[in-house]
Design an enzyme around this catalytic site. Structure first.
Site, PDB file in Angstrom:
ATOM      1  N   ARG A 193       0.820  -1.212   0.000  1.00 38.11           N
ATOM      2  CA  ARG A 193       0.000   0.000   0.000  1.00 38.11           C
ATOM      3  C   ARG A 193       0.852   1.260   0.000  1.00 38.11           C
ATOM      4  NH1 ARG A 193      -3.315   1.661  -2.717  1.00 38.11           N
ATOM      5  NH2 ARG A 193      -4.192  -0.443  -2.529  1.00 38.11           N
ATOM      6  N   LYS A 205       2.225  24.457  -2.021  1.00 36.43           N
ATOM      7  CA  LYS A 205       0.871  23.930  -1.859  1.00 36.43           C
ATOM      8  C   LYS A 205       0.933  22.414  -1.997  1.00 36.43           C
ATOM      9  CE  LYS A 205      -1.268  28.188  -3.531  1.00 36.43           C
ATOM     10  NZ  LYS A 205      -2.058  28.844  -4.575  1.00 36.43           N
ATOM     11  N   LYS A 229       5.513  37.959  -0.080  1.00 34.69           N
ATOM     12  CA  LYS A 229       4.214  37.938  -0.746  1.00 34.69           C
ATOM     13  C   LYS A 229       3.378  39.146  -0.325  1.00 34.69           C
ATOM     14  CE  LYS A 229       2.320  33.912  -1.487  1.00 34.69           C
ATOM     15  NZ  LYS A 229       2.550  33.754  -2.932  1.00 34.69           N
ATOM     16  N   GLU A 242       6.753  39.451  -4.522  1.00 38.12           N
ATOM     17  CA  GLU A 242       5.489  39.371  -5.251  1.00 38.12           C
ATOM     18  C   GLU A 242       4.940  40.769  -5.499  1.00 38.12           C
ATOM     19  OE1 GLU A 242       2.069  36.385  -4.485  1.00 38.12           O
ATOM     20  OE2 GLU A 242       1.468  38.211  -3.449  1.00 38.12           O
ATOM     21  N   ASP A 250       1.892  38.554  -9.887  1.00 33.97           N
ATOM     22  CA  ASP A 250       0.794  37.748  -9.379  1.00 33.97           C
ATOM     23  C   ASP A 250      -0.548  38.152  -9.961  1.00 33.97           C
ATOM     24  OD1 ASP A 250      -0.172  35.671  -7.576  1.00 33.97           O
ATOM     25  OD2 ASP A 250      -1.107  37.305  -6.460  1.00 33.97           O
TER      26      ASP A 250
END
Length: 286
Positions: A103, A138, A170, A203, A225
């Protein structure tokens, strides 16, 4: 593929042991109950879809961690284009050990292959441009090492691995710091004070912010962005090769080629690691 710094033997062993502990607990009681300890068998890794194979090297390590006497006969390597019916490898040895490892091998390879497949596809859409495809942070907690590795296998480029190996200022950082200039200046002071050498990405959301970055300087890349292609072209012209450029924010299969044609150096796509469908694989006794 150049081995990235996060793919150390120690990091891989730590990941595999934690994943096995999560799955096995105090024992694989299904296999221990039903299969004689001395039984030996073999199984093959059957591909049941189309895509780019990833996780073969990791599978070797998982089998070795479960049982050093398991033998893997490899037929296909990481990065291979596969189709339904292909056999990636054959594993042979103690039946209980094969079942215990099954698995984790499948969970890792199915997701890694999906990421590698998506990466290869999006990279192909950038043909004829200079843009390189980047991943993001992410990722799935405690599975980032595999997801970042899969991006490389698929032909993409890793962004920073975590918060520790690169600085990205950011929108929230800029807003909390009071603007572009104070954010960059505070970052320079921090790096000097701590004697760290880290790349700095800033950013930007508007052409005015791009100009502010250019006025301050001292950074390594400008992130553009959520800009439309026309605005990206303006930003690329304004920057005029003074710093590498990165387009980010909501870029999809349908829009990535047009974004690439704006002249940006990099395109980051979070969906590479957070929105893929696993490639169907199966470990079958035979």
């Amino acid at each position: 593929m150049q081995i990235p710094p996060y793919l150390t033997p120690e990091a891989l062993t730590t990941f595999i042991r934690a994943a096995l502990a999560e799955d096995i607990g105090d024992g694989d009681h299904s296999s221990l109950a039903a299969i004689p300890a001395e039984a030996r068998n073999r199984a093959h890794l059957l591909v049941k879809g189309e895509g780019v194979l990833a996780g073969v090297a990791l599978a070797h390590l998982i089998f070795r961690e479960v049982d050093a006497d398991l033998n893997v006969e490899q037929h296909l390597a990481d990065g291979a284009r596969v189709k339904h019916g292909d056999i990636a490898f054959i594993v042979e040895g103690r039946s209980q050990s094969i079942l215990t490892a099954e698995r984790l091998v499948l969970n890792c390879m199915q997701r890694m292959s999906a990421i590698a497949t998506s990466t290869a596809h999006l990279t192909s859409l950038l043909a004829g441009t200079k843009a390189r495809l980047l991943d993001t942070r992410k990722t799935t907690p405690n599975f980032r090492i595999c997801e970042k590795w899969a991006v490389l296998i698929g032909g993409g480029v890793n962004h920073r691995y975590g918060l520790f190996d690169g600085i990205i200022l950011k929108d929230n950082h800029v807003d909390y710091a009071g603007g572009i200039r104070p954010a960059i200046e505070a970052t320079h002071a921090y790096l000097a004070r701590t004697t760290r050498q880290l790349p700095i990405v800033v950013e930007t959301r508007t052409l005015a912010e791009v100009q502010q970055v250019l006025d301050v300087g001292g950074i390594d890349r400008i992130m553009l962005d959520n800009m439309a292609p026309a605005q990206l072209r303006e930003a690329v012209a304004l920057i005029n090769d003074r710093f590498p450029t990165e387009a980010s924010g909501g870029i999809t299969e349908q829009t990535i080629a047009e974004v690439g044609r704006t002249g940006v150096d990099f395109i980051s796509v979070g969906a590479l690691t957070h929105s893929v469908k696993s490639l169907d694989l199966s470990l079958k006794a035979f």
